[in-house]
Design an enzyme around this catalytic site. Structure first.
Site, short mmCIF file in Angstrom:
data_model
loop_
_atom_site.label_atom_id
_atom_site.label_comp_id
_atom_site.label_asym_id
_atom_site.label_seq_id
_atom_site.Cartn_x
_atom_site.Cartn_y
_atom_site.Cartn_z
N HIS A 138 -26.85 50.78 45.59
CA HIS A 138 -25.50 50.90 45.04
C HIS A 138 -25.15 52.29 44.53
O HIS A 138 -24.04 52.53 44.09
CB HIS A 138 -25.28 49.88 43.92
C1 UD1 Z 1 -22.92 50.97 37.02
C2 UD1 Z 1 -23.69 52.14 36.40
C3 UD1 Z 1 -25.01 52.33 37.13
C4 UD1 Z 1 -25.79 51.03 37.20
C5 UD1 Z 1 -24.90 49.96 37.83
C6 UD1 Z 1 -25.59 48.63 37.92
C7 UD1 Z 1 -22.29 53.92 35.51
C8 UD1 Z 1 -21.84 55.31 35.70
N1 UD1 Z 1 -22.96 53.38 36.52
O1 UD1 Z 1 -22.59 51.34 38.33
O2 UD1 Z 1 -25.78 53.28 36.44
O3 UD1 Z 1 -26.96 51.23 37.95
O4 UD1 Z 1 -23.73 49.83 37.03
O5 UD1 Z 1 -24.78 47.70 38.55
O6 UD1 Z 1 -22.06 53.36 34.46
N2 UD1 Z 1 -17.32 45.91 40.25
C9 UD1 Z 1 -17.03 44.59 40.49
N3 UD1 Z 1 -17.36 43.68 39.52
C10 UD1 Z 1 -17.93 44.02 38.35
C11 UD1 Z 1 -18.19 45.38 38.11
C12 UD1 Z 1 -17.89 46.31 39.06
O7 UD1 Z 1 -16.53 44.23 41.54
O8 UD1 Z 1 -18.20 43.14 37.52
C13 UD1 Z 1 -17.03 46.90 41.29
C14 UD1 Z 1 -15.67 47.54 41.14
O9 UD1 Z 1 -15.16 47.78 42.42
C15 UD1 Z 1 -16.01 48.88 40.50
C16 UD1 Z 1 -17.36 49.18 41.13
O10 UD1 Z 1 -17.99 47.91 41.27
O11 UD1 Z 1 -15.06 49.85 40.73
C17 UD1 Z 1 -18.23 50.10 40.33
O12 UD1 Z 1 -18.43 49.59 39.02
P1 UD1 Z 1 -18.83 50.58 37.83
O13 UD1 Z 1 -19.06 49.82 36.59
O14 UD1 Z 1 -17.87 51.72 37.78
O15 UD1 Z 1 -20.18 51.23 38.31
P2 UD1 Z 1 -21.43 50.59 39.10
O16 UD1 Z 1 -21.45 51.13 40.47
O17 UD1 Z 1 -21.50 49.12 38.91
#
Ligand code: UD1
Length: 395
Positions: free
Chosen positions: A238
């Site tokens: 991811h």
């Molecule tokens: C975040 C952390 C990363 C961690 C990862 C674990 C940061 C910078 N990154 O990355 O270090 O390894 O979490 O999962 O904080 N989304 C959903 N549902 C959710 C949450 C997110 O669909 O419940 C999708 C959304 O499209 C969102 C994308 O995932 O835009 C990214 O989510 P985000 O929290 O920004 O970062 P992660 O890639 O999850």
């Protein structure tokens, strides 16, 4: 919380004047409670704080509030962990959701500032390296509230990773450092942290693996996915550096084609990765790979069971490098660096980047039974949270 305290201190002064010294002392001890806010926001935070929150909430020396920022919000990314790890319902839910880095960080800061002004805690405890960690430590430090950081000192020395920026800034603002491995201690000392504030407590990731061992063993995930122990490998991907661009996703497709010819791959796919595959019109190509089984994200118990029974793990995650080292499961990390060097130096981890040749060679080595079993770093023994609690008793 603060109204109750001022009422209590008012009451205790009246009682003193009435000479009910003993009762007054009891009441005063209530007002000596340490008020701690524990922050959790994203999936890898939840298992790190589960036991700590449970213990703090039961301890009469503390008043503990759990704040969930809402960085992760889907059932499979958040609530399932609360249910399985028996984490109490958050006292405050900030509901910030997704967004760009600046947007998400800013939203958390604004919402968390209001909580701090209202609750006036003595300490804020943050964990790991996600945006919620950075946002809450920055907000607390600006209001003069002390910060304790769990998983402090880890460094990949790669500022292209958002997590590295989060780690560096959080540690620069922290007052108490809870460190998982020796490299973290050395990094903090080099960066000028006060030695007496650094506590090598071990990996909090291992605590729930041991605490939930029976429930993990009872998981029926293998049966549900029609898998046999040792007959498959687990994949998680991811990181933006791996999944955000068309070029890197295309490289990964070639790697997974080659690996899945050798062993069945089970892939609980992160919503971010699914989203990027869709954007780049590659989702069908990935789902078309015969021995790549793409499934929804798993809860904690199923995921640890899946890893525990697997032949190896191919990942770009941080915390999984620790879990595999503890479980002696070979781990190939698709990155060029790691903030957890002990997993490579002592454990089962190898950095393989996106190099197809290196990866297929390592996979063949594992499948031929030639991988080193590795050793477990100091204090990765399920007692890290207890060590953190002993330090918190003294603050
Ligand atoms: C975040 C952390 C990363 C961690 C990862 C674990 C940061 C910078 N990154 O990355 O270090 O390894 O979490 O999962 O904080 N989304 C959903 N549902 C959710 C949450 C997110 O669909 O419940 C999708 C959304 O499209 C969102 C994308 O995932 O835009 C990214 O989510 P985000 O929290 O920004 O970062 P992660 O890639 O999850």
């Amino acid at each position: 919380m603060k109204e109750v305290k001022s009422f209590i201190s008012h009451l205790s002064s009246i009682i003193y004047s009435e000479r009910y010294t003993l009762i007054a002392k009891c009441i005063e001890s209530v007002s000596q409670l340490k008020r701690i806010i524990v922050v959790a926001g994203a999936r890898p935070n939840f298992m790190k704080i589960a036991r700590l929150v449970e213990r703090l909430k039961k301890d009469r020396n503390f008043e503990c509030l759990l704040v969930h920022t809402g960085q992760h919000y889907d059932f499979v990314m958040s609530e399932v962990f609360f249910q399985e790890l028996r984490i109490p319902k958050p006292d405050v839910f900030l509901n910030v959701g997704s967004g760009s880095h600046a947007e998400q960080t800013a939203k958390i800061m604004i919402a968390f500032e209001a909580v701090l002004l209202d609750e006036k805690p003595d300490l804020v405890v943050v964990a790991g390296d996600v945006n919620s960690t950075l946002a809450c430590s920055l907000t607390a430090a600006k209001l003069g509230v002390r910060v304790a950081h769990i998983e402090s000192g880890l460094r990949s020395f790669d500022r292209t990773m958002p997590e590295e920026i989060n780690r560096v800034v959080t540690d620069a603002l922290s007052d108490i450092y809870f460190v998982s491995e020796q490299s973290g201690v050395e990094n903090l000392i080099r960066e000028g942290a006060a030695k007496k504030s650094i506590h090598l407590v071990g990996s909090v990731m291992i605590d729930p693996v041991l605490r939930m061992a029976k429930a993990i063993d009872r998981s029926r995930v293998l049966r549900r996915l029609d898998l046999k122990p040792q007959n498959y490998a687990v994949l998680t991907l991811h990181r933006p550096s791996n999944v955000d661009s068309l070029e890197t996703l295309a490289e990964i497709y070639k790697i997974l084609s080659a690996v899945s010819e050798r062993v069945r791959l089970v892939y609980p796919i992160h919503p971010r990765t699914r989203d990027r595959m869709q954007t780049h019109d590659l989702l069908n190509q990935f789902t078309g790979l015969k021995d790549l089984q793409m499934i929804e994200p798993l809860g904690y118990l199923d995921f640890v069971k899946l890893v525990k029974e697997s032949r190896f793990v191919l990942t770009d995650s941080g915390s999984i490098q620790e879990e595999t080292t503890y479980m002696h499961i070979p781990c190939l990390t698709m990155r060029d660096n790691t903030e957890r060097p002990s997993t490579v130096e002592m454990g089962t981890n190898k950095l393989v980047g996106r190099d197809k040749k290196v990866i297929t060679k390592a996979v063949d080595c594992i499948l031929n039974g030639k991988w080193r079993p590795g050793r477990v770093p100091r204090y990765w023994d399920g007692k890290a949270t207890e060590r953190i609690l002993s330090v918190l008793q003294e603050i």
